[in-house]
Design a protein around this motif. Structure first.
Motif, PDB file in Angstrom:
ATOM      1  N   GLY A  80      14.460  32.955  46.764  1.00 27.38           N
ATOM      2  CA  GLY A  80      15.443  32.093  47.423  1.00 27.38           C
ATOM      3  C   GLY A  80      14.773  31.216  48.467  1.00 27.38           C
ATOM      4  O   GLY A  80      13.641  31.484  48.889  1.00 27.38           O
ATOM      5  N   SER A  81      15.473  30.162  48.895  1.00 28.14           N
ATOM      6  CA  SER A  81      14.956  29.331  50.002  1.00 28.14           C
ATOM      7  C   SER A  81      14.781  30.172  51.242  1.00 28.14           C
ATOM      8  O   SER A  81      13.927  29.896  52.085  1.00 28.14           O
ATOM      9  CB  SER A  81      15.927  28.214  50.357  1.00 28.14           C
ATOM     10  OG  SER A  81      16.278  27.475  49.251  1.00 28.14           O
ATOM     11  N   ASP A  82      15.616  31.193  51.365  1.00 30.40           N
ATOM     12  CA  ASP A  82      15.548  32.044  52.553  1.00 30.40           C
ATOM     13  C   ASP A  82      14.139  32.606  52.742  1.00 30.40           C
ATOM     14  O   ASP A  82      13.619  32.608  53.854  1.00 30.40           O
ATOM     15  CB  ASP A  82      16.549  33.202  52.432  1.00 30.40           C
ATOM     16  CG  ASP A  82      17.992  32.710  52.434  1.00 30.40           C
ATOM     17  OD1 ASP A  82      18.215  31.541  52.793  1.00 30.40           O
ATOM     18  OD2 ASP A  82      18.883  33.504  52.081  1.00 30.40           O
ATOM     19  N   TYR A 107      22.904  24.208  58.578  1.00 25.82           N
ATOM     20  CA  TYR A 107      22.771  25.489  57.872  1.00 25.82           C
ATOM     21  C   TYR A 107      22.386  26.596  58.864  1.00 25.82           C
ATOM     22  O   TYR A 107      21.490  26.413  59.698  1.00 25.82           O
ATOM     23  CB  TYR A 107      21.688  25.310  56.817  1.00 25.82           C
ATOM     24  CG  TYR A 107      21.471  26.457  55.869  1.00 25.82           C
ATOM     25  CD1 TYR A 107      22.529  27.103  55.236  1.00 25.82           C
ATOM     26  CD2 TYR A 107      20.172  26.874  55.560  1.00 25.82           C
ATOM     27  CE1 TYR A 107      22.303  28.123  54.335  1.00 25.82           C
ATOM     28  CE2 TYR A 107      19.940  27.890  54.651  1.00 25.82           C
ATOM     29  CZ  TYR A 107      21.007  28.516  54.048  1.00 25.82           C
ATOM     30  OH  TYR A 107      20.778  29.532  53.154  1.00 25.82           O
ATOM     31  N   TYR A 110      18.441  28.669  59.694  1.00 28.81           N
ATOM     32  CA  TYR A 110      17.316  28.289  60.556  1.00 28.81           C
ATOM     33  C   TYR A 110      17.353  29.075  61.859  1.00 28.81           C
ATOM     34  O   TYR A 110      16.331  29.587  62.335  1.00 28.81           O
ATOM     35  CB  TYR A 110      17.300  26.778  60.854  1.00 28.81           C
ATOM     36  CG  TYR A 110      17.577  25.898  59.660  1.00 28.81           C
ATOM     37  CD1 TYR A 110      16.960  26.145  58.441  1.00 28.81           C
ATOM     38  CD2 TYR A 110      18.471  24.833  59.753  1.00 28.81           C
ATOM     39  CE1 TYR A 110      17.228  25.343  57.342  1.00 28.81           C
ATOM     40  CE2 TYR A 110      18.739  24.028  58.661  1.00 28.81           C
ATOM     41  CZ  TYR A 110      18.130  24.292  57.456  1.00 28.81           C
ATOM     42  OH  TYR A 110      18.408  23.505  56.372  1.00 28.81           O
ATOM     43  N   CYS A 151      18.290  18.977  57.383  1.00 27.81           N
ATOM     44  CA  CYS A 151      18.992  19.393  56.177  1.00 27.81           C
ATOM     45  C   CYS A 151      19.696  18.160  55.623  1.00 27.81           C
ATOM     46  O   CYS A 151      20.633  17.651  56.221  1.00 27.81           O
ATOM     47  CB  CYS A 151      19.995  20.486  56.528  1.00 27.81           C
ATOM     48  SG  CYS A 151      20.797  21.214  55.104  1.00 27.81           S
ATOM     49  N   ASN A 155      24.404  20.611  55.240  1.00 26.03           N
ATOM     50  CA  ASN A 155      25.460  21.612  55.137  1.00 26.03           C
ATOM     51  C   ASN A 155      25.835  21.993  56.570  1.00 26.03           C
ATOM     52  O   ASN A 155      24.928  22.346  57.330  1.00 26.03           O
ATOM     53  CB  ASN A 155      24.895  22.829  54.376  1.00 26.03           C
ATOM     54  CG  ASN A 155      25.895  23.950  54.233  1.00 26.03           C
ATOM     55  OD1 ASN A 155      27.048  23.817  54.607  1.00 26.03           O
ATOM     56  ND2 ASN A 155      25.442  25.069  53.703  1.00 26.03           N
ATOM     57  N   ASP A 180      15.296  20.231  54.140  1.00 27.70           N
ATOM     58  CA  ASP A 180      15.988  21.159  53.241  1.00 27.70           C
ATOM     59  C   ASP A 180      16.856  20.337  52.297  1.00 27.70           C
ATOM     60  O   ASP A 180      17.869  19.763  52.693  1.00 27.70           O
ATOM     61  CB  ASP A 180      16.833  22.133  54.081  1.00 27.70           C
ATOM     62  CG  ASP A 180      17.500  23.211  53.237  1.00 27.70           C
ATOM     63  OD1 ASP A 180      17.670  23.015  52.019  1.00 27.70           O
ATOM     64  OD2 ASP A 180      17.875  24.249  53.821  1.00 27.70           O
ATOM     65  N   ALA A 182      18.559  21.375  49.548  1.00 27.25           N
ATOM     66  CA  ALA A 182      19.298  22.281  48.654  1.00 27.25           C
ATOM     67  C   ALA A 182      20.305  21.526  47.789  1.00 27.25           C
ATOM     68  O   ALA A 182      20.614  21.946  46.672  1.00 27.25           O
ATOM     69  CB  ALA A 182      20.011  23.354  49.476  1.00 27.25           C
ATOM     70  N   TYR A 183      20.832  20.390  48.305  1.00 28.08           N
ATOM     71  CA  TYR A 183      21.896  19.665  47.600  1.00 28.08           C
ATOM     72  C   TYR A 183      21.426  18.344  47.019  1.00 28.08           C
ATOM     73  O   TYR A 183      22.245  17.515  46.626  1.00 28.08           O
ATOM     74  CB  TYR A 183      23.079  19.441  48.557  1.00 28.08           C
ATOM     75  CG  TYR A 183      23.652  20.753  49.039  1.00 28.08           C
ATOM     76  CD1 TYR A 183      24.506  21.490  48.224  1.00 28.08           C
ATOM     77  CD2 TYR A 183      23.284  21.284  50.271  1.00 28.08           C
ATOM     78  CE1 TYR A 183      24.993  22.723  48.634  1.00 28.08           C
ATOM     79  CE2 TYR A 183      23.775  22.513  50.694  1.00 28.08           C
ATOM     80  CZ  TYR A 183      24.627  23.228  49.867  1.00 28.08           C
ATOM     81  OH  TYR A 183      25.098  24.444  50.269  1.00 28.08           O
ATOM     82  N   THR A 207      16.171  24.452  45.825  1.00 29.15           N
ATOM     83  CA  THR A 207      16.621  25.767  45.378  1.00 29.15           C
ATOM     84  C   THR A 207      17.238  25.663  43.987  1.00 29.15           C
ATOM     85  O   THR A 207      17.713  24.588  43.598  1.00 29.15           O
ATOM     86  CB  THR A 207      17.667  26.337  46.360  1.00 29.15           C
ATOM     87  OG1 THR A 207      18.111  27.609  45.883  1.00 29.15           O
ATOM     88  CG2 THR A 207      18.885  25.428  46.497  1.00 29.15           C
ATOM     89  N   SER A 209      19.758  27.577  43.431  1.00 27.07           N
ATOM     90  CA  SER A 209      21.038  28.245  43.709  1.00 27.07           C
ATOM     91  C   SER A 209      22.266  27.348  43.582  1.00 27.07           C
ATOM     92  O   SER A 209      23.373  27.840  43.490  1.00 27.07           O
ATOM     93  CB  SER A 209      21.037  28.825  45.130  1.00 27.07           C
ATOM     94  OG  SER A 209      20.079  29.830  45.270  1.00 27.07           O
ATOM     95  N   LYS A 210      22.099  26.042  43.641  1.00 25.41           N
ATOM     96  CA  LYS A 210      23.268  25.181  43.705  1.00 25.41           C
ATOM     97  C   LYS A 210      23.435  24.433  42.385  1.00 25.41           C
ATOM     98  O   LYS A 210      24.096  24.921  41.495  1.00 25.41           O
ATOM     99  CB  LYS A 210      23.158  24.239  44.910  1.00 25.41           C
ATOM    100  CG  LYS A 210      22.935  24.991  46.237  1.00 25.41           C
ATOM    101  CD  LYS A 210      24.179  25.657  46.762  1.00 25.41           C
ATOM    102  CE  LYS A 210      23.936  26.819  47.708  1.00 25.41           C
ATOM    103  NZ  LYS A 210      23.255  26.546  48.942  1.00 25.41           N
ATOM    104  N   ARG A 218      17.952  34.187  42.701  1.00 28.86           N
ATOM    105  CA  ARG A 218      17.176  33.958  43.908  1.00 28.86           C
ATOM    106  C   ARG A 218      15.855  33.250  43.617  1.00 28.86           C
ATOM    107  O   ARG A 218      14.809  33.869  43.447  1.00 28.86           O
ATOM    108  CB  ARG A 218      16.887  35.279  44.682  1.00 28.86           C
ATOM    109  CG  ARG A 218      18.056  36.208  44.875  1.00 28.86           C
ATOM    110  CD  ARG A 218      19.224  35.547  45.591  1.00 28.86           C
ATOM    111  NE  ARG A 218      18.848  35.055  46.897  1.00 28.86           N
ATOM    112  CZ  ARG A 218      19.035  33.793  47.290  1.00 28.86           C
ATOM    113  NH1 ARG A 218      19.626  32.901  46.504  1.00 28.86           N
ATOM    114  NH2 ARG A 218      18.676  33.421  48.491  1.00 28.86           N
TER     115      ARG A 218
END
Ligand SMILES: *Cc1c(COP(=O)(O)O)cnc(C)c1O
Length: 348
Positions: A80-82, A107, A110, A151, A155, A180, A182-183, A207, A209-210, A218
């Protein structure tokens, strides 16, 4: 190009001196079919997952490399990005000494990761249009500011940051800028991965994930200079991306047209959702979205949130976030889910 940037002074001394763990699979890479592997104390009876996974995830990276037009040496994968974000903290931020800059509302991970790693947080709130205040950010930074998190699309606000603002921050911030994305697959904005060559102080995270529909496996992706990737590779756990995750990611990336079709469908549904929200009388503002969710201001976010829960619909109440008073975040669902949401909103 940022002339004040010096990677060598940013890496924690502990990490610079680190002798990475060398796994059995790191030592020998070759055409495996003909080989007998008696090196890793595995159970020899094949079941698909009895062997340790590839620690460098070469097949996944090869597909990503082709899809994104970035050489494999610029890619690191994480659980995951985490995990990717946590690796970045541990590589560059000295506990109880360094700080990071975040731009709320944004987000939550962080600041969670900063707390876990005993790193101070400098917050510079986004402006009224949820854009970064470049001058305020640069003057808030000090010599211990190692990371700046951008980000974009952001988000929970949904908007992308202006390219000019990001460009200035990359050029003038003395630490590392983490974007980031992610989107990004929902956005028309160009990814910053195409600018990695010009910016040695840039890290871009994405990621599966989306948009790719694989939140359950993950898999987070980090794109950066080979020097930064080398540093992060030193501290990542050797088998951080498991075999099942790699197999599933490979299958999905090989069918990128399916992902594209789903993204298109989600964006079409977003248009439907925005049109419907704009006709709800307790919705006073809908923020522009470059992502698969919509932020909207209502009369009383907590009340509306609870009413929807009672009707079997879970959204996200963002009212406690800076600049998001009485704001709700709606993820764009399937058409049938959105119809149900809109129906219930009309009834309230
Ligand atoms: C959802 C999300 C992620 C994804 O995290 P994973 O650990 O890869 O699932 C990363 N950043 C932002 C801003 C997100 O909203």
């Amino acid at each position: 190009m940022n002339t004040k940037f010096d990677l060598n002074t940013l890496v924690r001394p502990t990490i610079k001196a680190l002798q990475p763990y060398s796994s059995a699979r790191d030592e020998y890479q070759g055409n495996s079919d003909a080989m007998v592997f008696l090196d890793a104390n595995e159970n020899p009876f094949e079941n698909g997952v009895n062997r340790y996974p590839d620690p460098q995830q070469r097949t996944v990276k090869a597909l990503l490399s082709e899809l994104k037009g970035v050489a494999q040496e610029h890619i690191l994968l994480g659980n995951g990005s985490d995990e990717v974000l946590d690796l970045i903290f541990r590589a560059f931020c000295e506990p109880n000494q360094d700080n990071i800059i975040t731009l709320p509302p944004t987000y939550g991970m962080y600041s969670v990761l900063a707390h876990i790693n005993a790193i101070e947080i400098i917050s510079v709130q986004l402006d009224a249009d949820f854009q970064p205040k470049v001058d305020a950010i640069l003057s808030a930074a000090n010599s211990n500011s190692k990371l700046l998190f951008l980000c974009s699309p952001n988000n929970p606000t949904g908007n992308s940051f202006e390219a000019k603002a990001i460009e200035r921050l990359i050029s003038e911030f003395k630490g590392i800028v983490v974007i980031d994305e992610a989107y990004i697959d929902f956005s028309n904005a160009e990814s910053w991965i195409s600018k990695l060559e010009n910016h040695p102080n840039l890290i871009v995270t994405q990621t599966l994930s989306k948009a790719y529909g694989l939140a359950g496996i993950r898999l987070g992706v980090c794109y950066a200079s080979t020097a930064i990737i080398e540093i992060l590779n030193r501290l990542k756990p050797p088998y951080n991306v498991n075999e099942l995750t790699q197999q599933r990611a490979i299958a999905q990336l090989a069918e990128y047209d399916k992902t594209q079709a789903q993204v298109k469908a989600i964006l079409a549904e977003r248009t439907v959702l925005i049109a419907a929200l704009s006709k709800i009388d307790f919705v006073s503002k809908i923020y522009p979205s470059d992502a698969n969710f919509v932020l909207a201001k209502v009369d009383n976010a907590t009340k509306r949130y609870e009413q929807l829960i009672d009707r079997g619909i879970v959204i996200r109440n963002r009212t406690t976030q800076p600049g998001c008073e009485n704001c709700l975040r709606f993820t764009v669902g399937r058409p049938d889910e959105n119809i149900k949401l809109i129906k219930e909103l009309r009834r309230l």
